[in-house]
Design a protein around this motif. Structure first.
Motif, short mmCIF file in Angstrom:
data_model
loop_
_atom_site.label_atom_id
_atom_site.label_comp_id
_atom_site.label_asym_id
_atom_site.label_seq_id
_atom_site.Cartn_x
_atom_site.Cartn_y
_atom_site.Cartn_z
N ARG A 1 -51.32 14.85 -83.19
CA ARG A 1 -52.72 14.56 -82.83
C ARG A 1 -53.12 13.16 -83.26
O ARG A 1 -53.91 12.50 -82.59
CB ARG A 1 -53.65 15.59 -83.48
CG ARG A 1 -53.73 16.88 -82.71
CD ARG A 1 -54.89 17.73 -83.18
NE ARG A 1 -54.92 18.95 -82.39
CZ ARG A 1 -55.60 20.03 -82.71
NH1 ARG A 1 -56.30 20.03 -83.82
NH2 ARG A 1 -55.59 21.09 -81.94
N ARG A 2 -52.58 12.73 -84.39
CA ARG A 2 -52.93 11.39 -84.89
C ARG A 2 -52.22 10.30 -84.10
O ARG A 2 -52.76 9.20 -83.93
CB ARG A 2 -52.56 11.29 -86.37
CG ARG A 2 -53.18 10.11 -87.09
CD ARG A 2 -52.69 10.01 -88.53
NE ARG A 2 -51.28 9.67 -88.61
CZ ARG A 2 -50.79 8.44 -88.45
NH1 ARG A 2 -51.61 7.43 -88.18
NH2 ARG A 2 -49.51 8.21 -88.54
N LYS A 3 -51.02 10.58 -83.63
CA LYS A 3 -50.22 9.59 -82.88
C LYS A 3 -49.69 10.27 -81.60
O LYS A 3 -48.52 10.62 -81.50
CB LYS A 3 -49.07 9.10 -83.76
CG LYS A 3 -48.20 8.01 -83.13
CD LYS A 3 -48.93 6.69 -83.04
CE LYS A 3 -47.98 5.59 -82.54
NZ LYS A 3 -48.71 4.32 -82.32
N ALA B 1 -54.54 12.22 -73.88
CA ALA B 1 -53.70 12.27 -75.09
C ALA B 1 -52.93 13.59 -75.10
O ALA B 1 -53.52 14.66 -74.93
CB ALA B 1 -54.54 12.15 -76.34
N LEU B 2 -51.61 13.50 -75.28
CA LEU B 2 -50.74 14.67 -75.36
C LEU B 2 -50.10 14.68 -76.74
O LEU B 2 -49.42 13.72 -77.11
CB LEU B 2 -49.67 14.62 -74.27
CG LEU B 2 -50.16 14.48 -72.82
CD1 LEU B 2 -48.98 14.28 -71.87
CD2 LEU B 2 -50.97 15.70 -72.41
N ASP B 3 -50.31 15.78 -77.49
CA ASP B 3 -49.87 15.76 -78.88
C ASP B 3 -48.55 16.49 -79.14
O ASP B 3 -48.21 16.78 -80.28
CB ASP B 3 -50.96 16.31 -79.81
CG ASP B 3 -51.35 17.75 -79.48
OD1 ASP B 3 -50.64 18.40 -78.70
OD2 ASP B 3 -52.38 18.21 -80.03
N SER B 4 -47.80 16.78 -78.07
CA SER B 4 -46.48 17.42 -78.26
C SER B 4 -45.58 17.10 -77.08
O SER B 4 -46.05 16.78 -75.97
CB SER B 4 -46.63 18.94 -78.39
OG SER B 4 -46.98 19.52 -77.14
N LEU B 5 -44.27 17.20 -77.30
CA LEU B 5 -43.31 17.00 -76.21
C LEU B 5 -43.42 18.10 -75.16
O LEU B 5 -43.31 17.81 -73.96
CB LEU B 5 -41.89 16.90 -76.77
CG LEU B 5 -41.61 15.65 -77.61
CD1 LEU B 5 -40.22 15.71 -78.24
CD2 LEU B 5 -41.75 14.37 -76.78
#
Length: 272
Positions: A17-19, A40-44
């Motif tokens: 979430r931060r990057k 923004a996507l926080d996972s692969l």
């Protein structure tokens, strides 16, 4: 016929979430590139799910699509692109680091890394580099997902012509606009006024169309503020990739602006 969406992607090999992975989506309008939104996507898995959505879209992705031929041949890995990527995907990051470190250790100072043919002219890091930035891990995390999603990668892999993925590099376009000035950092202590001014200068030039790509970026005031104040530069890098994707889309198939002499193992950075 539906106009293809344009996409620019700033990638992280270990998104959080931060990057997160940042996508800039937009469309072409009479010589302009209109930014529609930032995602923004926080996972692969979230990135894989996004790739699997139906097109049409043309995307510029900020990670290497291939390894240097010199490295692949030295290691005795498969020299067809798909087989090479599948072999590479089967390795762990520790195995990649050990293999590449051993390759570098046996080479003279100043020539430790193998480069793809265009890396020096584009100013991009060798795609085998595992630190600062870890582009080897980015390739390892991302390209197998492109392959699994069945997207079309011109010059490398025939896939769905409604989802076209191209290797982009924001630094190539940024350097054209502000030379070697730094415009981003993940370290809060390096979020300086000078870097903020550099981000403003990049956006001013993009909006005025002052690049060899001959495209003007269209932003709202709120979008410009977001891009200026994201000191990591991730959102701005996604937008730079969006502009490169728009340039490729304007040229269109079959080349998408890639050269005839493209090495089908190494790939090419769009607009390099």
């Amino acid at each position: 016929m539906t106009q293809a969406a344009l996409v620019g992607c700033d990638f992280s090999s270990s998104p959080t979430r931060r990057k997160p992975i940042v996508l800039a989506t937009g469309h072409a309008d009479a010589g302009r590139v209109v930014l529609d939104r930032l995602v923004a996507l926080d996972s692969l898995p979230a990135f894989a799910a996004w790739l699997a959505q139906p097109g049409p879209w043309i995307g510029g992705f900020d990670f290497p699509f291939g390894l240097p031929r010199e490295l692949v041949e030295h290691l005795g890995w498969p020299v067809s692109w798909r087989e090479c990527i599948q072999h590479y995907a089967g390795l762990t990051r520790a195995e990649i680091r050990e293999t590449f470190a051993a390759f570098c250790a046996a080479r003279p100072a100043g020539n430790k890394f193998a480069n793809r043919r265009f890396d020096r002219q584009a100013g991009s890091s060798p795609s085998m580099k595992w630190v600062n930035p870890p582009v080897a891990y980015m390739l390892h995390a991302a390209v197998p997902l492109l392959l699994a999603a069945g997207v079309h990668m011109p010059g490398l892999h025939e896939g769905d012509p409604n989802r076209v993925a191209l290797e982009a590099y924001p630094g190539l376009l940024a350097r054209e606009l502000i030379a070697r000035r730094s415009y981003k950092s993940d370290e809060r202590s390096k979020h300086t006024p000078e870097r903020l001014i550099a981000r403003k200068d990049i956006l001013t030039a993009l909006e005025a169309g002052r690049t060899r790509l001959d495209l003007r970026l269209k932003l709202t005031n709120a979008q410009r503020d977001t891009l200026v104040h994201d000191a990591s530069g991730d959102s701005l890098d996604a937008v730079l990739c969006l502009v490169q994707a728009a340039w490729a889309a304007r040229i269109g198939p079959p080349s998408w602006g890639l050269p005839e002499e493209l090495d089908p193992l190494e790939g090419w950075i769009v607009s390099a």
